[in-house]
Design a protein around this motif. Sequence first.
Motif, PDB file in Angstrom:
ATOM      1  N   LYS A  84       0.725  -1.315   0.174  1.00 47.12           N
ATOM      2  CA  LYS A  84      -0.157  -0.113  -0.258  1.00 47.12           C
ATOM      3  C   LYS A  84       0.798   1.266  -0.045  1.00 47.12           C
ATOM      4  O   LYS A  84       1.716   1.386   0.850  1.00 47.12           O
ATOM      5  CB  LYS A  84      -0.880  -0.182   1.386  1.00 47.12           C
ATOM      6  N   CYS A  85       0.438   2.143  -0.923  1.00 44.50           N
ATOM      7  CA  CYS A  85       1.419   3.535  -0.849  1.00 44.50           C
ATOM      8  C   CYS A  85       0.800   4.584   0.079  1.00 44.50           C
ATOM      9  O   CYS A  85      -0.272   4.338   0.501  1.00 44.50           O
ATOM     10  CB  CYS A  85       0.977   4.264  -2.172  1.00 44.50           C
ATOM     11  N   LYS A  86       1.706   5.073   0.650  1.00 51.44           N
ATOM     12  CA  LYS A  86       1.504   6.094   1.624  1.00 51.44           C
ATOM     13  C   LYS A  86       1.124   7.358   1.312  1.00 51.44           C
ATOM     14  O   LYS A  86       1.842   7.913   0.231  1.00 51.44           O
ATOM     15  CB  LYS A  86       2.614   6.048   2.648  1.00 51.44           C
ATOM     16  N   GLY A  87       0.360   8.191   1.913  1.00 50.59           N
ATOM     17  CA  GLY A  87      -0.061   9.322   1.423  1.00 50.59           C
ATOM     18  C   GLY A  87      -1.539   9.641   0.735  1.00 50.59           C
ATOM     19  O   GLY A  87      -1.893   8.534   0.369  1.00 50.59           O
ATOM     20  N   THR A  88      -2.155  10.707   0.952  1.00 46.41           N
ATOM     21  CA  THR A  88      -3.427  10.764   0.212  1.00 46.41           C
ATOM     22  C   THR A  88      -3.446  11.804  -0.907  1.00 46.41           C
ATOM     23  O   THR A  88      -4.163  11.709  -1.498  1.00 46.41           O
ATOM     24  CB  THR A  88      -4.312  11.517   1.190  1.00 46.41           C
ATOM     25  N   ASP A  89      -2.355  12.267  -1.502  1.00 45.34           N
ATOM     26  CA  ASP A  89      -2.099  12.905  -2.519  1.00 45.34           C
ATOM     27  C   ASP A  89      -2.258  11.949  -3.815  1.00 45.34           C
ATOM     28  O   ASP A  89      -2.047  10.767  -3.345  1.00 45.34           O
ATOM     29  CB  ASP A  89      -0.811  13.730  -2.771  1.00 45.34           C
ATOM     30  N   TRP A  90      -2.649  12.351  -4.948  1.00 46.88           N
ATOM     31  CA  TRP A  90      -2.707  11.141  -5.918  1.00 46.88           C
ATOM     32  C   TRP A  90      -1.378  10.671  -6.335  1.00 46.88           C
ATOM     33  O   TRP A  90      -1.199   9.493  -7.066  1.00 46.88           O
ATOM     34  CB  TRP A  90      -3.209  11.954  -7.465  1.00 46.88           C
ATOM     35  N   ILE A  91      -0.221  11.323  -6.082  1.00 38.98           N
ATOM     36  CA  ILE A  91       1.039  10.755  -5.903  1.00 38.98           C
ATOM     37  C   ILE A  91       1.443  10.251  -4.329  1.00 38.98           C
ATOM     38  O   ILE A  91       1.396  11.348  -3.591  1.00 38.98           O
ATOM     39  CB  ILE A  91       2.264  11.448  -6.744  1.00 38.98           C
ATOM     40  N   PRO A  92       1.913   9.330  -4.102  1.00 42.80           N
ATOM     41  CA  PRO A  92       2.247   8.285  -4.729  1.00 42.80           C
ATOM     42  C   PRO A  92       1.069   7.060  -5.399  1.00 42.80           C
ATOM     43  O   PRO A  92      -0.119   7.273  -4.560  1.00 42.80           O
ATOM     44  CB  PRO A  92       3.074   7.418  -3.812  1.00 42.80           C
ATOM     45  N   TYR A  93       1.374   6.512  -6.264  1.00 42.19           N
ATOM     46  CA  TYR A  93       0.246   5.353  -6.574  1.00 42.19           C
ATOM     47  C   TYR A  93       0.917   4.220  -7.422  1.00 42.19           C
ATOM     48  O   TYR A  93       2.116   4.445  -8.044  1.00 42.19           O
ATOM     49  CB  TYR A  93      -0.954   6.093  -7.516  1.00 42.19           C
ATOM     50  N   ILE A  94       0.237   3.187  -7.402  1.00 39.88           N
ATOM     51  CA  ILE A  94       0.625   2.045  -8.343  1.00 39.88           C
ATOM     52  C   ILE A  94       0.506   2.145  -9.673  1.00 39.88           C
ATOM     53  O   ILE A  94      -0.637   2.189 -10.065  1.00 39.88           O
ATOM     54  CB  ILE A  94       0.295   0.577  -7.689  1.00 39.88           C
ATOM     55  N   GLN A  95       1.518   2.225 -10.586  1.00 38.54           N
ATOM     56  CA  GLN A  95       1.360   2.124 -12.056  1.00 38.54           C
ATOM     57  C   GLN A  95       0.660   0.917 -12.470  1.00 38.54           C
ATOM     58  O   GLN A  95      -0.131   0.701 -13.374  1.00 38.54           O
ATOM     59  CB  GLN A  95       2.585   2.737 -12.831  1.00 38.54           C
ATOM     60  N   SER A  96       1.803  -0.096 -12.329  1.00 36.99           N
ATOM     61  CA  SER A  96       1.507  -1.340 -12.894  1.00 36.99           C
ATOM     62  C   SER A  96       1.944  -2.706 -12.105  1.00 36.99           C
ATOM     63  O   SER A  96       2.789  -2.384 -11.067  1.00 36.99           O
ATOM     64  CB  SER A  96       2.179  -1.592 -14.088  1.00 36.99           C
ATOM     65  N   VAL A  97       1.634  -3.609 -12.116  1.00 40.38           N
ATOM     66  CA  VAL A  97       1.915  -4.923 -11.481  1.00 40.38           C
ATOM     67  C   VAL A  97       2.234  -6.180 -12.461  1.00 40.38           C
ATOM     68  O   VAL A  97       1.242  -6.297 -13.337  1.00 40.38           O
ATOM     69  CB  VAL A  97       0.965  -5.404 -10.430  1.00 40.38           C
ATOM     70  N   ASP A  98       3.249  -6.900 -12.294  1.00 36.59           N
ATOM     71  CA  ASP A  98       3.461  -8.129 -13.087  1.00 36.59           C
ATOM     72  C   ASP A  98       3.936  -9.287 -12.018  1.00 36.59           C
ATOM     73  O   ASP A  98       4.464  -9.078 -11.207  1.00 36.59           O
ATOM     74  CB  ASP A  98       4.690  -7.913 -14.012  1.00 36.59           C
ATOM     75  N   ALA A  99       3.215 -10.437 -12.563  1.00 36.88           N
ATOM     76  CA  ALA A  99       3.398 -11.635 -11.522  1.00 36.88           C
ATOM     77  C   ALA A  99       3.531 -12.852 -12.663  1.00 36.88           C
ATOM     78  O   ALA A  99       2.852 -12.910 -13.450  1.00 36.88           O
ATOM     79  CB  ALA A  99       1.993 -11.611 -10.639  1.00 36.88           C
ATOM     80  N   HIS A 100       4.209 -13.859 -11.881  1.00 37.57           N
ATOM     81  CA  HIS A 100       4.306 -14.908 -12.393  1.00 37.57           C
ATOM     82  C   HIS A 100       4.889 -15.931 -11.490  1.00 37.57           C
ATOM     83  O   HIS A 100       5.710 -15.788 -10.665  1.00 37.57           O
ATOM     84  CB  HIS A 100       5.468 -15.120 -13.557  1.00 37.57           C
TER      85      HIS A 100
END
Length: 277
Positions: free
Chosen positions: A220-236
Motif C-alpha cells: 500500500k502506498c502512503k499518502g493521500t495525494d494522487w502521488i504516490p500510486y501503483i502504476q502497474s503490477v506483473d506476476a508469475h
Amino acid sequence: MKETRRSLCSPFSLILLLAVIFTVLAGPSAVQAKTVKAVEAGSVYKVGSIVYYVHPQYGYICAYNTKTKKNTRLRGNEGTDWGYTRLIVKGKYIYALLDKSVGSDGGTMDAEIDRISLNGKSRKTLANHTWFSFSMAGSKIYYSQMTGGSNYDGREGAAMCMKLNGKGKASAAGITLAKHASSALTISAYGTSSGSTGKYSYSIAEKGKALKRGSRTLFKCKGTDWIPYIQSVDAHGDAVLAKYSYRKSNGMVYCRLIYMDRNGKNRKVLSDYMPVS
C-alpha cells in the motif's frame, strides 16, 4: 446391377458421401483449424529461485535471485529506444521480444524475437519484423509478422509459428491460441486493473493505492495525494513486481520497481529511476 444400386443408396453410403462433399466444400481450413493453449510472453517469468524480468523503462533483461538477493542485468537494450518488452524462459534460454520501434512515439514500428542464453552472453535472432507479442506451446513459438512499419503504418500481419531454434517457419492461420493459465499477468492503473496467473488473482485497488491478492493487501502506498500510486503490477508463479510513482523530498517524481513474494513479503527494490517525460 440392382444389388450394386441398392448398396450405393444404403444409409451408410449416403452419410459417407455427404461427409466427403462437406469436407470438399468447407476447404482445408475447416480440417486444420484447432485451438492450442499457449503461454503468452510477459514482463516477468520465474524459474526456481530466479525471477527474469524486463526493466519497464530501459528495456534491459534482468535476473533477480530470491535466495542470494542479487539483482543482475543480463542484456542491455541492444541500442534501441524501447529495448526488450516481453519474455518467456524455457530450458537453457530466454526467449524475448525486442521492440525496435524508433522514437518515443514509435514513428517507425518494428520488433524481433531473440533467443538469449540464461547468462545473457549469447543472442540469436529467431524472427525479424514481427508484431509486439508472442506465445509458446510445447516446442513451438507462435507470433505474427508485421506489415508496413514506417510512418505509423505498422500492422499485425500473418499468423506464424516456428521451432524453438527459429527453423521450420510456417503459417499458423488455422490455429486459434488460447491463453494458458500459467501465463504471466500484467495489470495497470491505466487499463485492466485485475487478473490472475496460475491460481492467484491480483488487483490494483483503492484508487491505485493498494495491491491486493484476493482480499489480502500485499502493498500500500502512503499518502493521500494522487502521488504516490501503483502504476502497474506483473506476476508469475509466486513472484510479484510492482511499479509505483512517488515524490522525493526535493519534489521530483520518481518510479520504483520492487519485488515481493505472493504474500507481499521479502521485498526488494530492483530499480529507482526518474521516468522519461
